[in-house]
Structures are given as structure tokens and as C-alpha cells.
Design a protein around this motif. Structure first.
Motif, short mmCIF file in Angstrom:
data_model
loop_
_atom_site.label_atom_id
_atom_site.label_comp_id
_atom_site.label_asym_id
_atom_site.label_seq_id
_atom_site.Cartn_x
_atom_site.Cartn_y
_atom_site.Cartn_z
N ALA A 115 -69.37 -10.84 -0.58
CA ALA A 115 -69.63 -9.92 -1.68
C ALA A 115 -68.08 -9.73 -2.32
CB ALA A 115 -70.31 -8.86 -1.31
N TYR A 116 -67.29 -9.08 -1.56
CA TYR A 116 -65.92 -8.88 -2.22
C TYR A 116 -65.36 -10.29 -2.96
CZ TYR A 116 -61.12 -7.32 -2.08
OH TYR A 116 -59.80 -6.91 -2.51
N GLN A 117 -65.67 -11.27 -2.49
CA GLN A 117 -64.83 -12.57 -3.04
C GLN A 117 -65.78 -12.68 -4.31
OE1 GLN A 117 -65.11 -16.25 -0.97
NE2 GLN A 117 -63.83 -17.29 -2.69
N HIS A 118 -67.00 -12.51 -4.49
CA HIS A 118 -67.90 -12.96 -5.55
C HIS A 118 -67.45 -11.82 -6.66
CE1 HIS A 118 -71.60 -13.32 -7.88
NE2 HIS A 118 -71.60 -12.03 -8.21
N TYR A 119 -67.36 -10.50 -6.38
CA TYR A 119 -67.11 -9.42 -7.23
C TYR A 119 -65.70 -9.13 -7.76
CZ TYR A 119 -71.80 -7.77 -7.13
OH TYR A 119 -73.25 -7.58 -7.27
N THR A 120 -64.64 -9.80 -6.66
CA THR A 120 -63.17 -9.60 -7.11
C THR A 120 -62.32 -11.05 -7.38
OG1 THR A 120 -62.34 -9.51 -4.86
CG2 THR A 120 -63.11 -7.51 -5.78
N GLY A 121 -63.08 -12.03 -6.89
CA GLY A 121 -62.43 -13.48 -6.78
C GLY A 121 -61.30 -13.41 -5.93
N LEU A 122 -61.29 -12.46 -4.77
CA LEU A 122 -60.30 -12.30 -3.87
C LEU A 122 -60.77 -12.72 -2.42
CD1 LEU A 122 -57.95 -9.45 -5.25
CD2 LEU A 122 -57.70 -11.74 -5.70
N GLN A 123 -59.84 -12.91 -1.41
CA GLN A 123 -60.41 -13.05 -0.25
C GLN A 123 -60.20 -11.86 0.45
OE1 GLN A 123 -61.55 -15.92 1.55
NE2 GLN A 123 -61.69 -17.04 -0.20
N LEU A 124 -61.27 -11.44 1.32
CA LEU A 124 -61.10 -10.21 2.03
C LEU A 124 -60.18 -10.23 3.20
CD1 LEU A 124 -61.80 -7.06 2.61
CD2 LEU A 124 -63.77 -8.00 3.58
N GLU A 125 -59.10 -9.65 3.14
CA GLU A 125 -57.94 -9.74 4.47
C GLU A 125 -58.41 -8.76 5.56
OE1 GLU A 125 -55.75 -12.12 4.61
OE2 GLU A 125 -56.08 -12.84 2.81
N ASN A 126 -58.20 -8.97 6.89
CA ASN A 126 -58.70 -7.97 7.71
C ASN A 126 -59.87 -7.43 7.76
OD1 ASN A 126 -57.39 -6.54 9.80
ND2 ASN A 126 -56.34 -5.06 8.92
N SER A 127 -60.91 -8.26 7.62
CA SER A 127 -62.38 -8.00 7.68
C SER A 127 -62.55 -7.57 9.13
CB SER A 127 -63.45 -9.16 7.58
OG SER A 127 -64.55 -9.10 7.58
N HIS A 128 -63.69 -6.45 8.98
CA HIS A 128 -64.09 -5.69 10.23
C HIS A 128 -63.30 -4.65 10.61
CE1 HIS A 128 -67.88 -7.66 10.95
NE2 HIS A 128 -67.32 -8.80 10.56
N ASN A 129 -62.10 -4.41 9.82
CA ASN A 129 -61.03 -3.08 10.06
C ASN A 129 -61.84 -2.41 8.84
OD1 ASN A 129 -59.02 -2.02 8.63
ND2 ASN A 129 -58.06 -2.15 10.40
N ALA A 130 -61.93 -0.90 9.50
CA ALA A 130 -62.69 0.05 8.74
C ALA A 130 -62.12 0.56 7.57
CB ALA A 130 -62.74 1.40 9.88
N GLU A 131 -60.74 0.69 7.46
CA GLU A 131 -60.25 1.14 6.19
C GLU A 131 -60.17 -0.28 5.35
OE1 GLU A 131 -56.11 2.85 4.39
OE2 GLU A 131 -56.49 2.90 6.61
N SER A 132 -59.98 -1.54 5.75
CA SER A 132 -59.98 -2.65 4.89
C SER A 132 -61.39 -2.78 4.52
CB SER A 132 -59.61 -3.95 5.80
OG SER A 132 -59.68 -5.06 4.75
N ASP A 133 -62.55 -2.71 5.25
CA ASP A 133 -63.88 -2.80 4.56
C ASP A 133 -64.18 -1.86 3.64
OD1 ASP A 133 -64.12 -5.01 6.38
OD2 ASP A 133 -65.53 -4.29 7.59
N THR A 134 -63.75 -0.39 4.17
CA THR A 134 -64.13 0.76 3.01
C THR A 134 -63.42 0.41 1.67
OG1 THR A 134 -64.06 2.31 4.88
CG2 THR A 134 -64.05 3.18 2.62
N LYS A 135 -62.28 0.00 1.67
CA LYS A 135 -61.50 -0.34 0.34
C LYS A 135 -62.38 -1.53 -0.38
CE LYS A 135 -56.91 1.68 1.52
NZ LYS A 135 -55.70 1.44 1.75
#
Length: 163
Positions: A115-135
Motif C-alpha cells: 500500500a505504501y508503494q502504491h500510494y507514495t511510489g516509494l519502498q517502505l524501509e524498516n517494515s514492522h518497526n512501530a514508528e516506521s509503520d506509523t509514519k
């Protein structure tokens, strides 16, 4: 746990992130592999009851936004609050980003990183990290609003949970 709160009047974001020690020794190797949090990491972490006042205040009167929040995060939060004999804040409702993304009928809808890639065009770094997922959820939510994809059917309203 990580919580972000947007102050609409100040137009600022406030973030609170903390490891939270479980009441019991409910740790597993599988959870450590997914989240990267070891038993040693949790030894000095506060209990939820130690930090709940600040989190409660941030959430009180707000909509909770998350990815699969209705089936996972919100029930988990309520369960933990009950286990600690604390009170839930008065929550206006929840907005489940997973349900919005799933409504697009895309096969990749199950994962936040997709979903992050679809909406932002970016790769989600540090997935499953609470702060990273929240951002990541914040960025997805901003895109959903910008794209006009937030409809009433995706908002779950609550009367009063603060019992």
C-alpha cells in the motif's frame, strides 16, 4: 508502540514511540524475527501503564488511523488496556487504510509495504518497526485524502469506549 497525532490548529505532528514491556513473558522467536525486538530489548522498557497517560491524552477525542486497525491494532489495544485495568480514551472512530486499499481489488492489498508503494511510489524501509509503520500510515492517509478516496463507508464511528 508508536502514536502520531496531528494538531489541526497548529498544523503539526507529534510522535511518541516506545518499546512496551509485556505483563507476562509472552515473547517468541517468530515475533523477534518479524519486529527485530529481543527479550533483552524489553528488559528496560516501561509497562503500558507507565506511559498510558500520555498516549491516552494523544488519542482522546481522535480518530485512530491504521492499516488493518479494525481487526488487529484496535482490538489488541483494547485487550491490553483491559489487562492493565486502565481506561480507553474516548475515540471518535477508526479509519482502516487496509479496507480502503482492499476496495481497489488489488491482489497485493494484504501488506502495508505494498500500500505504501502504491500510494507514495516509494519502498517502505524498516517494515514492522512501530514508528516506521506509523509514519507509512500517515503518508498513505495523506495520499488517500488527496486522491479523494476517503468515503464514509471506510470510517467506523464509536459512541463511547471510555468505560
Amino acid at each position: 508502540r508508536s502514536v502520531m497525532n496531528y494538531d489541526i490548529r497548529k498544523r503539526t505532528w507529534e510522535t511518541k514511540t516506545s518499546l512496551v514491556s509485556p505483563l507476562s513473558n509472552n515473547w517468541s522467536e517468530e515475533a523477534e524475527q518479524i519486529h527485530g525486538i529481543s527479550q533483552e530489548d524489553l528488559q528496560e522498557a516501561p509497562l503500558l501503564s507507565d506511559i498510558w497517560g500520555e498516549i491516552h491524552d494523544m488519542m482522546n477525542g481522535s480518530y485512530l488511523v491504521g492499516y488493518n486497525i479494525d481487526l488487529f491494532d484496535h482490538p489488541l489495544l483494547k485487550n491490553n488496556v483491559d489487562r492493565h485495568n486502565m481506561f480507553m480514551p474516548q475515540i471518535a472512530g477508526t479509519i482502516d487504510l487496509y479496507e480502503i486499499f482492499r476496495a481497489k481489488k488489488l491482489l497485493m492489498a494484504k501488506k502495508l509495504c505494498n500500500a505504501y508503494q502504491h500510494y507514495t511510489g516509494l519502498q517502505l524501509e524498516n517494515s514492522h518497526n512501530a514508528e516506521s509503520d506509523t509514519k507509512a500510515c500517515v503518508e498513505i492517509f495523506k495520499s488517500i485524502i488527496h486522491n479523494g478516496e476517503l468515503h464514509k463507508k471506510f470510517i467506523t464511528l464509536y459512541q463511547d469506549e471510555s468505560d
